[in-house]
Structures are given as structure tokens and as C-alpha cells.
Design a protein around this motif. Sequence first.
Motif, short mmCIF file in Angstrom:
data_model
loop_
_atom_site.label_atom_id
_atom_site.label_comp_id
_atom_site.label_asym_id
_atom_site.label_seq_id
_atom_site.Cartn_x
_atom_site.Cartn_y
_atom_site.Cartn_z
N UNK A 67 6.96 -2.51 -53.32
CA UNK A 67 7.94 -3.00 -52.36
C UNK A 67 8.53 -1.77 -51.67
N UNK A 68 8.43 -1.71 -50.35
CA UNK A 68 8.87 -0.51 -49.65
C UNK A 68 9.46 -0.82 -48.29
N UNK A 69 10.43 -0.05 -47.86
CA UNK A 69 11.11 -0.28 -46.58
C UNK A 69 11.21 1.01 -45.78
N UNK A 70 11.21 0.89 -44.47
CA UNK A 70 11.36 2.04 -43.58
C UNK A 70 11.92 1.56 -42.26
N UNK A 71 12.88 2.31 -41.72
CA UNK A 71 13.38 2.03 -40.37
C UNK A 71 12.83 3.10 -39.44
N UNK A 72 12.50 2.69 -38.23
CA UNK A 72 11.90 3.62 -37.26
C UNK A 72 12.80 3.74 -36.05
N UNK A 73 13.12 5.00 -35.70
CA UNK A 73 14.08 5.29 -34.62
C UNK A 73 13.51 6.37 -33.70
N UNK A 192 4.35 15.07 -35.43
CA UNK A 192 5.59 15.74 -35.03
C UNK A 192 5.42 16.55 -33.75
N UNK A 193 4.29 17.25 -33.63
CA UNK A 193 4.10 18.08 -32.45
C UNK A 193 3.74 17.25 -31.22
N UNK A 194 3.14 16.07 -31.43
CA UNK A 194 2.91 15.16 -30.29
C UNK A 194 4.25 14.76 -29.68
N UNK A 195 5.20 14.40 -30.56
CA UNK A 195 6.54 14.00 -30.09
C UNK A 195 7.25 15.19 -29.43
N UNK A 196 7.20 16.35 -30.10
CA UNK A 196 7.91 17.52 -29.59
C UNK A 196 7.34 17.97 -28.25
N UNK A 349 14.61 12.55 -35.24
CA UNK A 349 14.07 11.27 -34.74
C UNK A 349 12.58 11.32 -34.43
N UNK A 350 11.86 11.77 -35.44
CA UNK A 350 10.42 11.94 -35.32
C UNK A 350 9.69 10.66 -35.75
#
Lengths: 351, 351
Positions: A67-73, A192-196, A349-350
Motif C-alpha cells: 500500500x503506497x501513496x504519493x502526491x505529485x506537484x 531531474x535534469x529534463x525538468x531543470x 518540485x521535481x
Amino acid sequence: MSDYDFSQFSCPLPKTDYQTIQMAHGAGGRLSADLIEKVFMPVFENSTLKQLEDQATLRFAGQPLAFSTDSFVVSPIFFPGGNIGELAINGTVNDLCMCGAVPQVLSVGFIIEEGLPIADLHQILLSMRRAMDQAGVKIVTGDTKVVNKGSCDKIFINTTGIGIIPDGVKISAHGIQPGDKIILSGTIADHGMAIMSVREGLSFETTIQSDTASLHQMVAEMLNVSKEIRAMRDPTRGGLATSLNELAQASGVGIEIIEDRIPIREEVHAACEILGIDPLYVANEGKLIAFVPSDIAESVLRVIRQNPLGKEAEIIGEAVKKHPGKVVMKNIYGVDRIIDMPVGEQLPRIC
Amino acid sequence: MSDYDFSQFSCPLPKTDYQTIQMAHGAGGRLSADLIEKVFMPVFENSTLKQLEDQATLRFAGQPLAFSTDSFVVSPIFFPGGNIGELAINGTVNDLCMCGAVPQVLSVGFIIEEGLPIADLHQILLSMRRAMDQAGVKIVTGDTKVVNKGSCDKIFINTTGIGIIPDGVKISAHGIQPGDKIILSGTIADHGMAIMSVREGLSFETTIQSDTASLHQMVAEMLNVSKEIRAMRDPTRGGLATSLNELAQASGVGIEIIEDRIPIREEVHAACEILGIDPLYVANEGKLIAFVPSDIAESVLRVIRQNPLGKEAEIIGEAVKKHPGKVVMKNIYGVDRIIDMPVGEQLPRIC
């Protein structure tokens, strides 16, 4: 209401280095760990949560479930190689997979900012659906909230998943033994580098693409070779360095990795140099690290490499008896460097 | 990545009345239903989701489980009678209970704005813990994200829960039969008007308190009397009117309620008059409506009234054969009024 015997649970306000929430509290590094340990744990404390795994292991009618949870921002919500939608599916699917579970169902909670174009929402939903088809999971329940303009940043997505843990699988952050080999399934720091790169307006000959992908197939193939996999993590927020530190601490082993063995794309390396960012600390969204007994390491590596997502997999080091809880990296000149837990965030916010 | 056979699922951009997300899309009324039906469903479509229950019913190793998610974005985060923390626990606990499930575990996902005082967070966590102790549930897995100042409003909380559905219980929005009696467990509109009174700076002789509470004990007591409860809902966003409309449509029955039987506190009624708000459409966070066969209605009502949270419970009406899908309210003069689904929101960010 006063008739009810409300629990009188209390505990004092914790002493923390900061009196307010800092960006670094959400970055997966030392301040995140601090927040969990000093603020959340004394209040929520229970034996399952204390394991500090990326997923809880439950048992219903004798059936072990993850059982696992994650929020994405993540910001921006659309980026080279993906968008917040598939990230939200793949992220929770991968968290379930990391204990060997076969992901089954997801819930989704949307928080949407007033004014988001329906066309953008539609594109995000389509990406979610494709990622779900890919991973063999379904959204079975959901919730949508809308907040006024300026009260959130376009869209935030929470996904929570349930997976079935197969018989005989016992993968845990606490299970690593000295001598275990460490397999990394591919290049680091792509997400991470795609976002950056987008944020900083960097351009290279090749656009850096997020590696967002579901690892359920790779994990199934690995478990097919052997159920003796000791520990797995997807090195997301905080990158490879943070995941290795967490595992070293949870298992009480030392970790040695060899710099030269860690795969990294040329353009990602270049972007990291330009921005002064250490790729070891940069988020991945379609990679795993696995600790396996040395006698099965080569055969596990082989099946990972046969998977299209694992072509560049490498054995990057091993667990050792010395320096328990610490991660040390050897460079090609034989020089050792301690790879510490990051204090704060390099990249907010990656995910 | 190109080696993977990514699903090519697609569907056209839906035709919607608005090209961008409106506050009303999140208000639980007709525009919310529209968003779900036209935008979400064609992409996510599957048989479980299509039930449009407040929770999914799953089965693992033969054990029926309920699975439900909710994100909480209430503003202000502290209000008379509670805060966002206990609301987030009670809300998901109640969603699980509404199919008769016994809540077991929760996940929690925090999205926190940079700068939130740790003392505020601590107070929210303490309220969550007390609400969990009360409801007999635990948080077993969690996630925390921090976003920069101005990118969210203080704190948003997602909770997702799993509950065990006892043998022989089959409660569903689709199960209502003409002749079933409708029990409402107490006064309406307390939660919504508590929030609105704070926002509008209204003051009355008595402060209006949110009714946030966990209904797990009441539901257990009801099921102890009879497992023949047909349908239950906690009338949160959109209030009693919206829940009744959803149930009438799902079951294809008409609904008749009697205005005079609907309990409402004097100060709540006054606040509604001042603000020009119809209490039928205002959120509750500790109330339930239950549809039960008429022969057990009195005995179910009796156990509800014995519960401290159900002292003011009433039988407010019944399901009928005529006007299927519609809700009609009779006033004391015998005049009928159609209680329609609201189009948009009267009260944004109420939960």
C-alpha cells in the motif's frame, strides 16, 4: 459531541531547527528525514510506519498486500518525455514494485486550480490512461477538488495504490547483507535534469527527456530469476545518493560504489556541470537500484539488460561491513569520497 | 523507451460547456458530475469506477475490501469545531463506512506551503491522531511535498483508506427500493455554516461548530440491528440535496422528503437566512443518510438515536415509484418542491 470519549493523546511541540516549513523539508534529504522523525513520527507512531519503507505491507485474509501513496506537484506540468499525469501513475506503481508487489489498483485525488484549460486536463488524463495500460493497473476510485486561482499551481495529483506481494518475496530496506552487489538499472539524473533544463531554458543537441516509466515488468522478470533480491528502491527525490544513504542506514551496512560504473548520459552530465548540480542527488523516475546476493548478481543483471528500460544497467558497487550507515564512492584514481545525505533541496518540485 | 509497446489509447477532447476549470467543477453539483462523466470517465472507464460509489469495492484472497480517497483543501484550515487534520481522517473513514466497511488503515499525502508554522502542522497532526484513535485506524504510509510560497494555500491533505466489508453486507447506491425509509442521523449544514460564519465574520449567540466526526461506531451499531441496510451516504459537499439526487439517480427511484422532519439548529438556520444559502445544499461532515426497508426503519432509528452523534436522528421521507431520479420535498402546507441537483457551488473549499 462532548459525550464521546475523545482520545487525549498529546505530545509536546517538537524542537526543530526551523520554526516554519522550508522547501528543504520536502526535498527528500536530511531536513525531510528530520521532519518525519521529529514532527510526524512522535504523533503517528506505529510499527508499520516506523519501517520507513516506500510502501506499507499489510495482510488481509492471509494475503500480503503493498500500500503506497504519493502526491505529485511537479512544475512545469508538461516536460520533455512526459507530464504530471504519467509521472503520478508510474511513481506509485514503482513504489509498489519496489517491495516486489504486483500493482493492482490505484485511487486518484486531483486538486485543480480554477482556470486550468480542459484540454490540458484531458491530455494529462490520456497520459495517465496510457501509463496505466502499460502497468496493468486501473483507477477504481477518485476525488476532485477545485481551488480558486492562486491557491494551487495548475494541478496536483495524489495516487495511492494497492499491490499483491507474491508468495516467498521478502524485499525490505532492512534486509541488505555485507557482500550484496548493487545493481543500477540505467542512467541517472534524466528526470531531474529534463525538468531543470526546461526551467533554465538550457538547450543541448539532444533534448534531455524524463525517464518516467513503470518498472513492474522489469521487477517481475528479476523475481523470475530469483526471489532472493534483498532490497530495492527507485531513486526519485534526492537521487541515487539519498536512496543509498537510506538503505545503508536501514540495514546498518556500509555501501561502496564505483564512480566509473554509474551510467550517465553525456547531455545530462553537461547540464549538471553547467548548473553546478551533482547528478548523484538528482531525481530519477524510471530507474531502480537492487541489492542482491553476489552469486545471483550476474544473472539478475542479465535479465535487467534484456528489458528495454534496463539496457544500460550496471553493477555499481556492493554492501560492506565497514563504515556502517555510510556511502563511499571510489573514483578512477582510487580516491574515496563520502556521499552524504543532502541537507536540503537542489531541485524543488521535481515530482 | 521506443522499444516499448506503449498503449495507443486515445479519445477525442470532450465537448464541455466551459473550456477551463470553474470553481463549480469541484463543488459536487451538476458541473462536477459533468466533469466526471464527460472528461474523466471516457478516459479512465472501467466497471468499478462506473459504479460512482464513494468507495471502490475490491476483493483480495476472497476478502471484500473498501478503498476510498479524498483530498482536503478547506479554508480556513482551523475552524470552530475542528481543523483540516481531523476532517481528513473523518472524511475518509466515513466514506469507507458508507458501504458498511470497518476502516482499517489510511495513507496520508501532505502538500505543504513553504512558511507554514511547524506549530500549526503539529496541531493538525495531533487532531489527526485523536481522530484516528477514535475511529480505530492507523496511518501506515505517507508522503510529504513542500511547494514554494504562493503555490498552495497553507496545507492540503489527501487520505486514502482501506476497510474490511463484513460478510453479508451489501450496501450500494444502486440498491434502494420504493418504500424504503430514509433516516437522517442529525442536524444538517453545521459544517458548511461553521466555515462560512468564520469567513463572513458572522457571530451568533452560540458559535456554529463543525460536526466533523467519525461515523464508524454508529454504522457498526446499525449493522448490528440489521444487515438489510440498502444504501448509505455521508452528505458532504453539495449537502443533503446532492446526496439524495445522486442516490435517486443511481437506484432509479423517486425520493420524497418532508421539510418539517429535517433537523437543523436554530443558529445554522439563521446563518443560512442571512447569507441566502439553502441548508439542504450545505456540507455535513458527521452525518449520514440511510435507506432501509420500512419494517426495520424504527429499530435502526432507535440505535442511531442511542449513539451520541445520532440523538437528533429522524425518518425524513421515503423512496417512491413515481418521478424516478427526482427528489421532491413536501412542506407543512403540503406544497411540493423539486429539490434539484445544484449546478455549481455556493460554498467553495468547504472540505
